[in-house]
Write a protein that holds these residues in place. Structure first.
Motif, PDB file in Angstrom:
ATOM      1  N   HIS A  30      58.395  51.932 133.296  1.00 52.91           N
ATOM      2  CA  HIS A  30      57.661  51.854 132.028  1.00 52.91           C
ATOM      3  C   HIS A  30      57.355  50.400 131.694  1.00 52.91           C
ATOM      4  O   HIS A  30      58.102  49.489 132.073  1.00 52.91           O
ATOM      5  CB  HIS A  30      58.468  52.498 130.907  1.00 52.91           C
ATOM      6  N   LYS A  31      56.316  50.168 130.937  1.00 52.80           N
ATOM      7  CA  LYS A  31      55.848  48.809 130.625  1.00 52.80           C
ATOM      8  C   LYS A  31      56.880  47.984 129.874  1.00 52.80           C
ATOM      9  O   LYS A  31      56.862  46.746 129.936  1.00 52.80           O
ATOM     10  CB  LYS A  31      54.552  48.865 129.816  1.00 52.80           C
ATOM     11  N   ASP A  32      57.797  48.614 129.155  1.00 51.02           N
ATOM     12  CA  ASP A  32      58.791  47.875 128.374  1.00 51.02           C
ATOM     13  C   ASP A  32      59.993  47.411 129.193  1.00 51.02           C
ATOM     14  O   ASP A  32      60.820  46.648 128.692  1.00 51.02           O
ATOM     15  CB  ASP A  32      59.294  48.743 127.207  1.00 51.02           C
ATOM     16  N   HIS A  33      60.116  47.892 130.425  1.00 47.96           N
ATOM     17  CA  HIS A  33      61.272  47.508 131.236  1.00 47.96           C
ATOM     18  C   HIS A  33      61.065  46.119 131.819  1.00 47.96           C
ATOM     19  O   HIS A  33      60.011  45.827 132.381  1.00 47.96           O
ATOM     20  CB  HIS A  33      61.501  48.517 132.375  1.00 47.96           C
ATOM     21  N   PRO A  34      62.047  45.218 131.703  1.00 43.76           N
ATOM     22  CA  PRO A  34      61.857  43.847 132.191  1.00 43.76           C
ATOM     23  C   PRO A  34      61.664  43.744 133.698  1.00 43.76           C
ATOM     24  O   PRO A  34      61.191  42.727 134.190  1.00 43.76           O
ATOM     25  CB  PRO A  34      63.149  43.139 131.759  1.00 43.76           C
ATOM     26  N   GLN A  35      62.023  44.783 134.455  1.00 43.86           N
ATOM     27  CA  GLN A  35      61.865  44.769 135.914  1.00 43.86           C
ATOM     28  C   GLN A  35      60.819  45.783 136.384  1.00 43.86           C
ATOM     29  O   GLN A  35      60.879  46.273 137.507  1.00 43.86           O
ATOM     30  CB  GLN A  35      63.207  45.068 136.589  1.00 43.86           C
ATOM     31  N   GLN A  36      59.841  46.065 135.534  1.00 45.87           N
ATOM     32  CA  GLN A  36      58.837  47.084 135.875  1.00 45.87           C
ATOM     33  C   GLN A  36      58.143  46.787 137.202  1.00 45.87           C
ATOM     34  O   GLN A  36      57.952  47.686 138.028  1.00 45.87           O
ATOM     35  CB  GLN A  36      57.787  47.209 134.773  1.00 45.87           C
ATOM     36  N   ALA A  37      57.738  45.539 137.430  1.00 47.38           N
ATOM     37  CA  ALA A  37      57.005  45.198 138.649  1.00 47.38           C
ATOM     38  C   ALA A  37      57.835  45.495 139.894  1.00 47.38           C
ATOM     39  O   ALA A  37      57.339  46.070 140.873  1.00 47.38           O
ATOM     40  CB  ALA A  37      56.582  43.731 138.617  1.00 47.38           C
ATOM     41  N   LEU A  38      59.120  45.099 139.868  1.00 47.88           N
ATOM     42  CA  LEU A  38      59.999  45.381 140.996  1.00 47.88           C
ATOM     43  C   LEU A  38      60.174  46.881 141.180  1.00 47.88           C
ATOM     44  O   LEU A  38      60.106  47.392 142.302  1.00 47.88           O
ATOM     45  CB  LEU A  38      61.361  44.718 140.780  1.00 47.88           C
ATOM     46  N   ALA A  39      60.393  47.592 140.075  1.00 48.08           N
ATOM     47  CA  ALA A  39      60.594  49.039 140.165  1.00 48.08           C
ATOM     48  C   ALA A  39      59.379  49.728 140.787  1.00 48.08           C
ATOM     49  O   ALA A  39      59.527  50.584 141.669  1.00 48.08           O
ATOM     50  CB  ALA A  39      60.872  49.612 138.781  1.00 48.08           C
ATOM     51  N   LEU A  40      58.176  49.349 140.354  1.00 41.73           N
ATOM     52  CA  LEU A  40      56.960  49.966 140.879  1.00 41.73           C
ATOM     53  C   LEU A  40      56.716  49.590 142.331  1.00 41.73           C
ATOM     54  O   LEU A  40      56.060  50.344 143.067  1.00 41.73           O
ATOM     55  CB  LEU A  40      55.758  49.571 140.025  1.00 41.73           C
ATOM     56  N   SER A  41      57.224  48.456 142.770  1.00 43.08           N
ATOM     57  CA  SER A  41      57.056  48.072 144.172  1.00 43.08           C
ATOM     58  C   SER A  41      57.945  48.910 145.087  1.00 43.08           C
ATOM     59  O   SER A  41      57.727  48.952 146.302  1.00 43.08           O
ATOM     60  CB  SER A  41      57.387  46.588 144.357  1.00 43.08           C
ATOM     61  N   GLN A  42      58.935  49.599 144.505  1.00 44.46           N
ATOM     62  CA  GLN A  42      59.867  50.382 145.308  1.00 44.46           C
ATOM     63  C   GLN A  42      59.619  51.886 145.201  1.00 44.46           C
ATOM     64  O   GLN A  42      59.883  52.633 146.152  1.00 44.46           O
ATOM     65  CB  GLN A  42      61.307  50.052 144.900  1.00 44.46           C
ATOM     66  N   ALA A  43      59.122  52.360 144.063  1.00 39.04           N
ATOM     67  CA  ALA A  43      58.892  53.792 143.873  1.00 39.04           C
ATOM     68  C   ALA A  43      57.905  53.994 142.734  1.00 39.04           C
ATOM     69  O   ALA A  43      57.830  53.177 141.819  1.00 39.04           O
ATOM     70  CB  ALA A  43      60.202  54.513 143.561  1.00 39.04           C
ATOM     71  N   PRO A  44      57.155  55.109 142.751  1.00 36.04           N
ATOM     72  CA  PRO A  44      56.179  55.352 141.688  1.00 36.04           C
ATOM     73  C   PRO A  44      56.803  55.745 140.356  1.00 36.04           C
ATOM     74  O   PRO A  44      56.197  55.580 139.299  1.00 36.04           O
ATOM     75  CB  PRO A  44      55.320  56.491 142.240  1.00 36.04           C
ATOM     76  N   PHE A  45      58.022  56.285 140.395  1.00 29.12           N
ATOM     77  CA  PHE A  45      58.730  56.674 139.173  1.00 29.12           C
ATOM     78  C   PHE A  45      60.173  56.186 139.272  1.00 29.12           C
ATOM     79  O   PHE A  45      60.710  56.021 140.371  1.00 29.12           O
ATOM     80  CB  PHE A  45      58.730  58.194 138.973  1.00 29.12           C
ATOM     81  N   GLY A  46      60.798  56.003 138.123  1.00 34.03           N
ATOM     82  CA  GLY A  46      62.176  55.526 138.072  1.00 34.03           C
ATOM     83  C   GLY A  46      63.187  56.602 137.779  1.00 34.03           C
ATOM     84  O   GLY A  46      64.221  56.325 137.163  1.00 34.03           O
ATOM     85  N   GLY A  47      62.898  57.834 138.181  1.00 34.03           N
ATOM     86  CA  GLY A  47      63.835  58.923 137.974  1.00 34.03           C
ATOM     87  C   GLY A  47      63.512  59.767 136.765  1.00 34.03           C
ATOM     88  O   GLY A  47      62.360  59.823 136.303  1.00 34.03           O
ATOM     89  N   THR A  48      64.525  60.430 136.222  1.00 30.44           N
ATOM     90  CA  THR A  48      64.322  61.377 135.117  1.00 30.44           C
ATOM     91  C   THR A  48      65.118  60.994 133.868  1.00 30.44           C
ATOM     92  O   THR A  48      65.253  61.799 132.956  1.00 30.44           O
ATOM     93  CB  THR A  48      64.745  62.790 135.562  1.00 30.44           C
ATOM     94  N   VAL A  49      65.637  59.763 133.840  1.00 32.45           N
ATOM     95  CA  VAL A  49      66.511  59.319 132.748  1.00 32.45           C
ATOM     96  C   VAL A  49      65.960  58.042 132.130  1.00 32.45           C
ATOM     97  O   VAL A  49      65.499  57.148 132.851  1.00 32.45           O
ATOM     98  CB  VAL A  49      67.940  59.072 133.272  1.00 32.45           C
ATOM     99  N   LEU A  50      66.006  57.942 130.803  1.00 32.62           N
ATOM    100  CA  LEU A  50      65.692  56.704 130.108  1.00 32.62           C
ATOM    101  C   LEU A  50      66.893  56.301 129.265  1.00 32.62           C
ATOM    102  O   LEU A  50      67.806  57.104 129.038  1.00 32.62           O
ATOM    103  CB  LEU A  50      64.458  56.841 129.223  1.00 32.62           C
ATOM    104  N   ALA A  51      66.912  55.046 128.845  1.00 34.30           N
ATOM    105  CA  ALA A  51      67.972  54.564 127.961  1.00 34.30           C
ATOM    106  C   ALA A  51      67.326  53.836 126.791  1.00 34.30           C
ATOM    107  O   ALA A  51      66.293  53.188 126.946  1.00 34.30           O
ATOM    108  CB  ALA A  51      68.908  53.617 128.719  1.00 34.30           C
ATOM    109  N   PHE A  52      67.930  53.969 125.616  1.00 39.40           N
ATOM    110  CA  PHE A  52      67.422  53.232 124.454  1.00 39.40           C
ATOM    111  C   PHE A  52      68.576  52.953 123.511  1.00 39.40           C
ATOM    112  O   PHE A  52      69.631  53.601 123.559  1.00 39.40           O
ATOM    113  CB  PHE A  52      66.303  53.992 123.736  1.00 39.40           C
ATOM    114  N   GLU A  53      68.365  51.950 122.663  1.00 41.13           N
ATOM    115  CA  GLU A  53      69.401  51.574 121.697  1.00 41.13           C
ATOM    116  C   GLU A  53      68.952  51.892 120.286  1.00 41.13           C
ATOM    117  O   GLU A  53      67.887  51.433 119.841  1.00 41.13           O
ATOM    118  CB  GLU A  53      69.742  50.086 121.801  1.00 41.13           C
ATOM    119  N   VAL A  54      69.758  52.684 119.604  1.00 38.97           N
ATOM    120  CA  VAL A  54      69.512  52.995 118.195  1.00 38.97           C
ATOM    121  C   VAL A  54      70.079  51.858 117.352  1.00 38.97           C
ATOM    122  O   VAL A  54      71.242  51.466 117.511  1.00 38.97           O
ATOM    123  CB  VAL A  54      70.173  54.333 117.805  1.00 38.97           C
ATOM    124  N   LYS A  55      69.261  51.304 116.479  1.00 47.19           N
ATOM    125  CA  LYS A  55      69.728  50.235 115.601  1.00 47.19           C
ATOM    126  C   LYS A  55      70.774  50.774 114.623  1.00 47.19           C
ATOM    127  O   LYS A  55      70.687  51.918 114.178  1.00 47.19           O
ATOM    128  CB  LYS A  55      68.550  49.647 114.814  1.00 47.19           C
TER     129      LYS A  55
END
Length: 392
Positions: free
Chosen positions: A289-314
């Motif tokens: 996803h565009k908000d991930h700091p390593q998006q470019a690296l992730a996309l160079s290895q696979a088209p998707f990053g799996g089925t799990v996301l993480a987020f922080e609730v303030k």
């Protein structure tokens, strides 16, 4: 099945039919096997043939079908089916390491993986070195000494850090180290372990393979030399082999694996877009996803990053718990990669035994949520999340 497309291989690969030529794979619920003579039994124990079996702890026709189908799908020569994902992790490490060896691992690991490394291997005299898996210079420094094995999660659980796997494999192989990759978060469908040069790929088949909350299982995939050598030797003597019913259930689940995982991955991106920028969320992380700091690296290895996301609730734990308790469609549990969407609070469940300084180092904050996306309609999941955030 080497010339077929991946979805076709998931349906037909490794099939072994009995004399009845059944359509659905047979399940062989047997502990042992009968020999025509004492001489035949003796010969089987000397060297079992490709389709010859001795004892279910050593192998079984149903288990072998599953091993062949999944290992070849992942691009490996062979595989050994285990009782769980952690049995596969511990089996691979214990089979290959001895006292005096050195293992370099990424520090961002599932809590049970850290326990196996530090408490079990460490107790038996294996030196464990933990590094920041995102830092290639840290890998170079750690691999400047003789190393037996490298262990890492291709995508870390639960903070979804991404590692430059090709770089690590190349660096490890220069010093003769074996690379063992835990691919639980990447999924079998989007796995890039073999393409990057990993010697062994460890899969928790509990997750996406079963994917419906029924069976525990695991798999170690690699070369025939490693799998039928030290891996099989260790696993058959220590009792970590998968049972035939689980193998049969997994075989049936493989038929729909790509359909399920690709649908879930598509839904993850929609959920990420809906949560991105929300005033009650500090950040949203999903590898591609565009908000991930390593998006470019992730996309160079696979088209998707799996089925799990993480987020922080303030607002810390209290606000996060209010959010979790307000969910209606999404379940609170500690598994992931299920057909049902699951929210997990790692700091108080899956990673609660980690010392606070390690939680801080890994980014496991009181407000962190690991969200596994299932097969529900994404619109229903988004509505549930947004309504629950109003209660945070």
């Amino acid at each position: 099945m080497s010339d077929t497309k991946s979805r076709t291989a998931l349906v037909h690969g490794g099939t072994k039919r009995s004399q009845w030529n059944e359509v659905s794979e047979a399940i062989f619920l047997t502990q042992g096997f009968v020999y025509d003579s004492a001489e035949a039994a003796e010969q089987r124990f000397v060297k079992a043939g490709e389709n010859e079996f001795i004892y279910a702890r050593y192998g079984n026709p149903t288990m072998r079908m599953f091993e062949d189908r999944l290992s070849h799908y992942l691009g490996y020569e062979d595989g050994f089916a285990c009782t769980s994902g952690m049995a596969a992790v511990s089996g691979a490490l214990m089979a290959l390491c001895k006292a005096g060896d050195r293992v370099v691992a990424s520090r961002a690991l599932f809590g049970s993986c850290l326990f196996v490394l530090e408490e079990i291997l460490g107790k038996f005299g294996v030196e464990i070195v933990l590094v920041d898996g995102r830092d290639t210079a840290a890998w170079d420094a750690a691999l400047s000494k003789d190393t037996r094995a490298v262990f890492l999660e291709s995508i870390s659980n639960p903070t979804l850090e991404v590692i430059d796997l090709k770089y690590v494999c190349d660096a490890a192989h220069k010093v003769g180290a074996l690379v063992i990759v835990d691919d639980a978060m990447a999924t079998p469908v989007f796995s890039y372990a073999q393409a990057c040069g990993a010697d062994l790929c460890v899969i928790s088949t509990t997750k996406h393979v079963d994917g419906q909350g029924r069976m525990l299982g695991g798999m170690i995939c690699g070369s025939k030399e490693l799998i039928r050598g030290p891996i099989e030797t260790y696993m058959k003597h220590t009792g970590g082999a998968m049972n035939p019913f689980t193998a049969w259930s997994h075989l049936k689940a493989l038929e729909t694996l790509e359909l399920r995982v690709r649908a879930q991955a598509d839904a993850v991106l929609k959920v990420c877009d809906a949560l991105s920028g929300h005033d009650k969320i500090a950040f949203v992380h999903y590898p591609t996803h565009k908000d991930h700091p390593q998006q470019a690296l992730a996309l160079s290895q696979a088209p998707f990053g799996g089925t799990v996301l993480a987020f922080e609730v303030k607002g810390g734990k209290e606000a996060c718990f209010r959010f979790l308790n307000a969910l209606e469609t999404i379940l609170i549990s500690n598994n992931f990669a299920d057909a049902k969407s699951i929210a997990t609070h790692p700091a108080t469940t899956t990673h609660q035994r980690l010392p606070q300084d390690q939680k801080d180092l890994l980014g496991i904050t009181p407000g962190l949520v690991r969200l596994s996306i299932g097969l529900e309609d994404p619109a229903d999941l988004i509505a549930d999340l947004l309504a629950a955030l109003e209660q945070a």
